[in-house]
Scaffold this motif. Structure first.
Motif: not given
Length: 177
Positions: A108-126, A129-139
């Motif tokens: 549970f370190q390395g790539r696993y921890r990196y992806l979980n940390t990255r997942k916690l960021d909001m989409p507009e911080m990552r 612009f929204p790439i797909t139309t489904s991004f607009t729901y959480g944007w």
């Protein structure tokens, strides 16, 4: 085996409206983000071009330098430079990137921890612009708001179930007037 066409006027109008709505969504996305995508495509195309090095000629004797004039030179304006867009995402912060190289995913370190940390960021911080139309729901939705229940558990249980059975007539005592 023949195909059944269950198309009536109502269904035809539905599909026509659905098609037009999708078309409008694509046009709206293109209007908002089309220039950024085109700039990115141009940058990628320019990066794919082979690097052409200048040919080296034999050295000739250098002529004497010309006398300098008192004319100030103009610096190139930064507005004329085109921004080069590398990807659709913002660069990863160095602290988050360092998580990739610490340990292995099995622990549970390395790539696993990196992806979980990255997942916690909001989409507009990552993403830029929204790439797909489904991004607009959480944007730009913002942080989640937790609502606390005011009533206690027993109050909810007593008010949920009927006291006289499912199919009996309502008693005047059960009604809140």
């Amino acid at each position: 085996m023949s195909r059944q066409l269950n198309m009536d006027t109502l269904r035809q109008n539905f599909w026509k409206e659905e098609y037009l709505r999708e078309k409008m969504l694509r046009c709206e996305w293109h209007r908002k983000f089309g220039t950024m995508v085109k700039a990115k495509q141009k940058a990628k195309a320019a990066a794919r071009l082979p690097l052409k090095l200048p040919t080296l000629h034999p050295k000739a004797p250098l002529p004497p330098p010309p006398t300098p004039k008192a004319v100030p030179t103009k610096a190139p304006s930064p507005a004329l430079e085109t921004p080069t867009i590398q990807s659709e995402m913002y660069p990863v912060p160095p602290a988050t990137r360092a998580l990739l190289y610490e340990g292995i995913s099995h622990d549970f370190q390395g790539r696993y921890r990196y992806l979980n940390t990255r997942k916690l960021d909001m989409p507009e911080m990552r993403y830029i612009f929204p790439i797909t139309t489904s991004f607009t729901y959480g944007w730009q939705l913002g942080p989640p708001v937790k609502q606390e229940l005011v009533s206690c558990k027993m109050c909810r249980i007593e008010s949920f179930f009927r006291k006289n059975g499912a199919f009996s007539l309502l008693d005047p005592q059960d009604l809140a007037l």
